[in-house]
Design a protein around this motif. Structure first.
Motif, PDB file in Angstrom:
ATOM      1  N   GLU A 169       0.792  -1.221   0.000  1.00 29.35           N
ATOM      2  CA  GLU A 169       0.000   0.000   0.000  1.00 29.35           C
ATOM      3  C   GLU A 169       0.831   1.282   0.000  1.00 29.35           C
ATOM      4  N   ARG A 170       2.126   1.161  -0.255  1.00 27.80           N
ATOM      5  CA  ARG A 170       2.966   2.356  -0.413  1.00 27.80           C
ATOM      6  C   ARG A 170       3.632   2.360  -1.786  1.00 27.80           C
ATOM      7  N   GLY A 171       2.980   1.677  -2.725  1.00 34.49           N
ATOM      8  CA  GLY A 171       3.508   1.582  -4.083  1.00 34.49           C
ATOM      9  C   GLY A 171       4.004   0.188  -4.366  1.00 34.49           C
ATOM     10  N   SER A 172       3.600  -0.363  -5.504  1.00 27.73           N
ATOM     11  CA  SER A 172       3.996  -1.730  -5.862  1.00 27.73           C
ATOM     12  C   SER A 172       5.008  -1.768  -6.993  1.00 27.73           C
TER      13      SER A 172
ATOM     14  N   ALA B  50      -1.590   7.047  -5.051  1.00 29.27           N
ATOM     15  CA  ALA B  50      -2.965   7.549  -4.979  1.00 29.27           C
ATOM     16  C   ALA B  50      -3.996   6.433  -4.968  1.00 29.27           C
ATOM     17  N   ALA B  51      -3.603   5.245  -5.449  1.00 30.11           N
ATOM     18  CA  ALA B  51      -4.533   4.115  -5.516  1.00 30.11           C
ATOM     19  C   ALA B  51      -4.448   3.202  -4.301  1.00 30.11           C
ATOM     20  N   ALA B  52      -3.637   3.547  -3.313  1.00 27.85           N
ATOM     21  CA  ALA B  52      -3.451   2.681  -2.148  1.00 27.85           C
ATOM     22  C   ALA B  52      -4.781   2.397  -1.469  1.00 27.85           C
ATOM     23  N   GLY B  53      -5.042   1.121  -1.230  1.00 26.63           N
ATOM     24  CA  GLY B  53      -6.279   0.713  -0.591  1.00 26.63           C
ATOM     25  C   GLY B  53      -7.479   0.695  -1.509  1.00 26.63           C
ATOM     26  N   ARG B  54      -7.272   1.063  -2.788  1.00 26.32           N
ATOM     27  CA  ARG B  54      -8.411   1.141  -3.715  1.00 26.32           C
ATOM     28  C   ARG B  54      -8.226   0.296  -4.962  1.00 26.32           C
ATOM     29  N   MET B  55      -6.992  -0.094  -5.268  1.00 25.49           N
ATOM     30  CA  MET B  55      -6.699  -0.885  -6.464  1.00 25.49           C
ATOM     31  C   MET B  55      -6.097  -2.213  -6.023  1.00 25.49           C
TER      32      MET B  55
ATOM     33  N   VAL C 171     -13.505   1.663  -9.273  1.00 29.77           N
ATOM     34  CA  VAL C 171     -13.801   0.936 -10.505  1.00 29.77           C
ATOM     35  C   VAL C 171     -12.797   1.298 -11.592  1.00 29.77           C
ATOM     36  N   ILE C 172     -12.535   2.584 -11.757  1.00 31.73           N
ATOM     37  CA  ILE C 172     -11.606   3.044 -12.797  1.00 31.73           C
ATOM     38  C   ILE C 172     -10.191   2.548 -12.507  1.00 31.73           C
ATOM     39  N   PHE C 173      -9.741   2.665 -11.263  1.00 36.01           N
ATOM     40  CA  PHE C 173      -8.406   2.188 -10.896  1.00 36.01           C
ATOM     41  C   PHE C 173      -8.236   0.706 -11.236  1.00 36.01           C
ATOM     42  N   ASN C 174      -9.246  -0.099 -10.931  1.00 33.32           N
ATOM     43  CA  ASN C 174      -9.112  -1.534 -11.142  1.00 33.32           C
ATOM     44  C   ASN C 174      -9.254  -1.921 -12.611  1.00 33.32           C
TER      45      ASN C 174
END
Length: 410
Positions: free
Chosen positions: A74-77, A87-92, A238-241
């Protein structure tokens, strides 16, 4: 800088910049061999002060990727996100840890499982035959360019994306995965990445609007209707995924194809043994996945002080897990530098390891097996018609050009 087999022993590890996308246009494996033996936990500090650890041994890579209590996503993959806020942490999917990760993944799993992949086999076969039949009998066939459309044959079906959009989607995902490569860059790396994200997020925002009006039986409609945890996904989730799913397909499968074909071309005796035997495609694909390791690296951050081979990673430190290095670790793979389609007990981690094991692995395997079954059945001779060009990326290991001359079976 690139490192050859002859010079690697005299190169100081401190002089090598694994963060630099240009480094990976050469062959990193001679360096990784040295790192596995001498520096399995290698600290690198960039000129701007950012620091990360490199792990290259198989079991260390599996631990970093597989244990979310010790290493968070959750700090970048991706290594390119080092020192930034994701910005997508916890959402993607790729930027979440369990339990949230499982809440997002479980409702999608059936859409990418083996039965769903098998249901698309006929469509995939049709796309593969179109690709192979387009190879010119006379002249050069740049497989690395043409094969970029292959993953969309299946992914676009699962997501219900029109074929007229494929050229844009291929270009934008290429820019997102390798923004430093000349084949995709538009100005600076940062500008290329910003443009790619803007175009892809805007595209999927439009797809989301369309599905709200006319829902279907596709992944986007499913994301809009599914619940994860306490409620439905937000529009941004939805958009992130959608972005993550498409990038995962487009950024890896083509490079597995072209890298495996290059390995065969460089071993004409082996290619001769396999030609005319499409049943060999299954084992060939698994060895090709290990050999190419198209998803070359993933980044995690230590949650707690954790001991790995060679030392201790402190809580908060970034770690780059080099999948390509792990997949040639002699502790796990006998004679790892030999490309061997007959290899048994091939425990490669080309699709990752642990909670983030690739959601689309079954779909990718069906696509790859259909391609190589057709390839082995169609061609009796394949040779280089020019110099292969490797992708400049610290995330994706692949080829931007692979010019071939082919001879078909009578």
């Amino acid at each position: 800088m690139s490192v050859s087999n002859e010079t690697v022993d005299v190169v100081r590890l401190a002089d090598v910049n694994l963060f630099d996308p240009a480094f990976h246009t050469g062959d990193p494996h001679p360096l990784w061999r040295v790192m596995r033996e001498r520096a399995p936990l290698h600290r690198q500090v960039l000129a701007d002060g950012r620091m990360f650890w490199n792990v290259t041994r198989y079991h260390d890579v599996c631990r970093v990727l597989g244990n979310h209590r010790q290493f968070t996503s959750e700090r970048g993959s991706l290594l390119s996100q080092l020192g930034t806020v994701d910005a997508a942490a916890g959402r993607m999917l790729v930027s979440t840890d369990p339990p949230r990760h499982l809440q997002l993944r479980r409702p999608l799993a059936s859409l990418f499982a083996q039965p769903a992949a098998e249901a698309l086999r006929g469509r995939i076969q049709h796309g593969v035959r179109g690709l192979v039949n387009a190879a010119p009998v006379d002249g050069s066939w740049d497989l690395a360019v043409d094969v970029q459309q292959l993953p969309l044959v299946a992914a676009a079906a699962v997501m219900d994306l029109p074929e007229s959009d494929w050229p844009d989607l291929i270009r934008w995902t290429g820019m997102a995965a390798a923004p430093s490569d000349p084949a995709f860059s538009v100005g600076s790396t940062a500008a290329t990445l910003a443009i790619a994200h803007h175009e892809l997020f805007d595209y999927f925002a439009g797809q989301v609007r369309g599905r709200r009006e006319h829902p279907g039986d596709d992944v986007i409609s499913h994301l809009l209707s599914m619940h994860a945890g306490d409620g439905p996904l937000t529009r941004e989730e939805v958009i992130f995924n959608c972005y993550s799913i498409l990038l995962g397909a487009n950024a890896t499968t083509p490079h597995t194809v072209s890298g495996t074909v290059l390995a065969l071309v460089e071993r004409p005796g082996l290619l001769g043994e396999l030609t005319g035997h499409p049943e060999a495609a299954t084992d060939l694909v698994e060895e090709g996945l290990r050999w190419t390791s198209a998803a070359s690296s993933f980044m995690r951050h230590a949650v707690v002080d954790t001991e790995l081979s060679g030392g201790v990673v402190r809580a908060g430190d970034a770690v780059a897990a080099w999948v390509g290095a792990a997949n040639r670790d002699p502790r796990v793979f006998p004679d790892p530098e030999r490309f061997d389609p007959a290899r048994r007990n091939n425990r490669h981690v080309a699709f990752g390891h642990g909670p983030h094991y690739c959601l689309g692995a079954a779909l990718a395997r069906v696509t790859l097996r259909e391609f190589f079954a057709e390839f082995l059945q169609t061609f009796v001779s394949v040779q280089l018609a020019g110099q292969p060009q490797r992708l400049a990326s610290n995330f994706i290991a692949g080829l931007t050009h692979l010019p071939l001359s082919v001879r078909r079976r009578a």
